[in-house]
Scaffold this active site. Structure first.
Site, PDB file in Angstrom:
ATOM      1  N   SER A 278       0.841  -1.189   0.000  1.00  0.00           N
ATOM      2  CA  SER A 278       0.000   0.000   0.000  1.00  0.00           C
ATOM      3  C   SER A 278       0.884   1.249   0.000  1.00  0.00           C
ATOM      4  CB  SER A 278      -0.946  -0.060   1.197  1.00  0.00           C
ATOM      5  OG  SER A 278      -2.049   0.779   0.992  1.00  0.00           O
ATOM      6  N   LYS A 282       4.224   1.984  -2.358  1.00  0.00           N
ATOM      7  CA  LYS A 282       4.655   3.168  -3.115  1.00  0.00           C
ATOM      8  C   LYS A 282       6.114   3.461  -2.767  1.00  0.00           C
ATOM      9  CE  LYS A 282       0.071   5.302  -2.052  1.00  0.00           C
ATOM     10  NZ  LYS A 282      -0.847   4.718  -2.972  1.00  0.00           N
ATOM     11  N   GLN A 324      -7.793   7.199  -5.983  1.00  0.00           N
ATOM     12  CA  GLN A 324      -6.788   8.134  -5.492  1.00  0.00           C
ATOM     13  C   GLN A 324      -6.112   8.773  -6.716  1.00  0.00           C
ATOM     14  OE1 GLN A 324      -3.727   6.051  -3.275  1.00  0.00           O
ATOM     15  NE2 GLN A 324      -3.729   7.641  -1.710  1.00  0.00           N
ATOM     16  N   GLU A 332      -3.614  14.467   0.896  1.00  0.00           N
ATOM     17  CA  GLU A 332      -3.754  13.397   1.885  1.00  0.00           C
ATOM     18  C   GLU A 332      -2.520  13.210   2.750  1.00  0.00           C
ATOM     19  OE1 GLU A 332      -4.694   9.546   0.214  1.00  0.00           O
ATOM     20  OE2 GLU A 332      -4.365   8.529   2.124  1.00  0.00           O
ATOM     21  N   TRP A 376     -10.057   2.182  -5.182  1.00  0.00           N
ATOM     22  CA  TRP A 376      -9.305   3.344  -4.726  1.00  0.00           C
ATOM     23  C   TRP A 376      -7.852   3.308  -5.213  1.00  0.00           C
ATOM     24  CZ3 TRP A 376      -9.814   8.015  -3.160  1.00  0.00           C
ATOM     25  CH2 TRP A 376      -8.881   8.652  -2.335  1.00  0.00           C
ATOM     26  N   HIS A 412      -7.023  -6.147   1.296  1.00  0.00           N
ATOM     27  CA  HIS A 412      -5.884  -5.278   0.983  1.00  0.00           C
ATOM     28  C   HIS A 412      -4.664  -5.710   1.809  1.00  0.00           C
ATOM     29  CE1 HIS A 412      -3.708  -1.818  -0.264  1.00  0.00           C
ATOM     30  NE2 HIS A 412      -3.908  -1.075   0.812  1.00  0.00           N
TER      31      HIS A 412
END
Ligand SMILES: *[C@@H]1O[C@H](CO)[C@@H](O)[C@H](O)[C@H]1NC(C)=O
Ligand SMILES: *[C@@H]1O[C@H](CO)[C@@H](O)[C@H](O)[C@H]1NC(C)=O
Ligand SMILES: *[C@@H]1O[C@H](CO)[C@@H](O)[C@H](O)[C@H]1NC(C)=O
Ligand SMILES: *[C@@H]1O[C@H](CO)[C@@H](O)[C@H](O)[C@H]1NC(C)=O
Ligand SMILES: *[C@@H]1O[C@H](CO)[C@@H](O)[C@H](O)[C@H]1NC(C)=O
Length: 472
Positions: A278, A282, A324, A332, A376, A412
């Site tokens: 998640s 990244k 997103q 965010e 998302w 997730h």
């Protein structure tokens, strides 16, 4: 037949006269059978296990940090030589690497195979410069400045905790990643190592050490108010432009710096992988992109800001999905630099997208995993973005060093057992030295929430052959 014979003879002659590689030529790497010495005035520099290159003059990759590390190993057996690696890959002297390109305007995924001045990238040597250009652009627009090695770096290993102290001017920080070692006697070259951002969420085969790296301590990521908070900013100041993801990558590079100087740790620094899920996925992708000593990059469900492209995520949103996007992400959290907010309202001005961030990893291996149940995360964007990135590995002759798998049916960051063969294949081949394992994996379930992927709408360039040779 005659033509074939003539070509073969010409090729043999070419191989004979290539006793030395020319400037910018390849001089080593896994699977490389050509020259391993360099023309006069150049030095063979190992950029990663797959690619060593003849660079002018330098005896180590150039960095902006002149001071060598003063690492304190836990025993007296550490070599006194300077470490070969650095977080900053050598940039060819003639390669211009501006941080921004004014007037850039392209609503599609930009062509990774064009230099900043729009001339074509024609060879693997060209790619070294192009890669440096892309890295500079990503720093300029979205990730901020990556410092090199600090003036002082010391480390010790005790009770499987690596204690690393970095000093910059009057500032000093200590961070403590923990290592879980496999049982048994370490291989002569040391254990392969998986560096894990914050917490582990993939299965790891036996024979690989794992390290938990507290990236959120290095640079906080609670929300948009986390800007400038964390150990990294204690060292470099709150006004450092490095985004959280860049600060995390800096920490990974320092971990590798000290392990290179610490034979008693029994870690094979040529076999280091990085993973995270998640938001930390990244980050893992950014680490693989910025640190050429990472041998295998495994982003898990990284989505927007990771293996998804900004332009494609916006397209998904425009088509009705709640995803997103760049405009959302800068509000965010602090994963990207403060400057990035200046560009998110017109993505056409970005002379890159995340297919080119991932391409910084090529020809080194990478496999990313995505989850179509989480709209998302921008599932179409991840698929399209990685399809575009794949062209760079393909161009370099190593398409099977880049994998992508996208399924649904699991929570997730929960691991779907159905993807273990693909994950294990990458571990086996690239960390556990099983060269014959097949790593050709690139698949999606195509569940894109009624948004359609049409490659030609986004990719208006073709893939050149940059390297006739096969790596690895
Ligand atoms: C970018 O290009 C598009 C179409 O080619 C054009 O409509 C738009 O005005 C351009 N934007 C800028 C800022 O030049
Ligand atoms: C190492 O672990 C042992 C057992 O948990 C503990 O007694 C010892 O104090 C630890 N040493 C250090 C330096 O933390
Ligand atoms: C470091 O500390 C010394 C002594 O307090 C001070 O004179 C100097 O200005 C400081 N340097 C920086 C860069 O803050
Ligand atoms: C590797 O596996 C893929 C399918 O996953 C297959 O298409 C390909 O032929 C295999 N390559 C080799 C060299 O066996
Ligand atoms: C996709 O389209 C089908 C058929 O129109 C519809 O039933 C379904 O709800 C749509 N799915 C999404 C995620 O919008």
């Amino acid at each position: 037949m005659q033509l074939f014979a003539a070509v073969s003879v010409a090729f043999a002659l070419l191989r004979l006269v290539q006793a030395q590689s020319p400037v910018w030529g390849q001089c080593g790497g896994i699977g490389w059978t050509g020259a391993t010495t360099c023309a006069a005035g150049t030095t063979c520099i190992t950029l990663n296990p797959y690619y060593s290159q003849c660079l002018p003059g330098a005896t180590v990759p150039t960095t902006t940090q002149p001071a060598p590390p003063t690492t304190t190993p836990p025993t007296s057996t550490a070599p006194a030589t300077s470490a070969p690696g650095s977080s900053t890959t050598a940039v060819p002297g003639a390669c211009s690497t501006p941080a921004t390109i004014s007037g850039f305007n392209n609503s599609k995924l930009p062509n990774p195979f064009l230099f900043d001045d729009n001339t074509p990238v024609r060879s693997a040597e060209d790619w070294t410069c192009r890669r440096a250009q892309i890295q500079a652009l990503i720093a300029g627009y979205e990730s901020g400045e990556l410092p090199g090695r600090p003036s002082s770096l010391t480390a010790s290993l005790s009770n499987n905790t690596l204690s690393i102290t970095a000093t910059n001017g009057n500032n000093s920080i200590t961070f403590k990643p923990t290592i879980t070692f496999p049982s048994g006697t370490p291989p002569a070259a040391g254990w392969p190592l998986l560096i894990v951002y914050d917490s582990l969420s993939i299965p790891v085969p036996s024979g690989i050490a794992t390290m938990i790296y507290g990236n959120s301590e290095m640079a906080q990521q609670n929300d948009a108010s986390s800007r400038g908070l964390g150990l990294f900013y204690n060292l470099y100041g709150q006004s450092a432009t490095a985004s959280a993801m860049t600060a995390w990558a800096w920490g990974v590079s320092r971990i590798i710096d000290v392990l290179e100087q610490m034979p008693a740790a029994h870690i094979n620094t040529q076999r280091i992988a990085v993973t995270g899920c998640s938001r930390d996925g990244k980050g893992a992708l950014m680490a693989g992109a910025l640190e050429p000593r990472i041998a295998l990059t495994i982003p898990q469900e990284s989505g927007s800001g990771g293996d998804a492209c900004w332009r494609l995520s916006l397209y998904e949103q425009d088509a009705g999905s709640v995803v997103q996007t760049a405009t959302e992400i800068v509000m965010e959290n602090v994963w990207f630099s403060a400057d990035f907010a200046d560009y998110v309202d017109d993505l056409s001005v970005l002379p890159f997208d995340h297919h080119m961030l991932a391409a910084l990893i090529a020809p080194r291996p990478m496999i990313s995993f995505e989850n179509t149940d989480y709209v998302w995360l921008s599932p179409l964007s991840s698929y399209g973005c990685m399809a575009a990135a794949h062209a760079v590995w393909d161009a370099l002759g190593v398409a099977d060093h880049h994998g992508f798998e996208q399924v649904g049916g699991h929570a997730h960051c929960a691991w779907p057992a159905s993807l273990s063969p693909q994950l294990n294949a990458f571990f086996d081949r690239f960390l556990l030295d099983q060269p014959n394992v097949n790593t050709s994996f690139f698949a999606t379930n195509g569940v894109f929430n009624n948004v359609t992927w049409t490659a030609s709408d986004w990719i208006d360039w073709s893939t050149p052959a940059l390297n006739e040779r096969r790596f690895g």
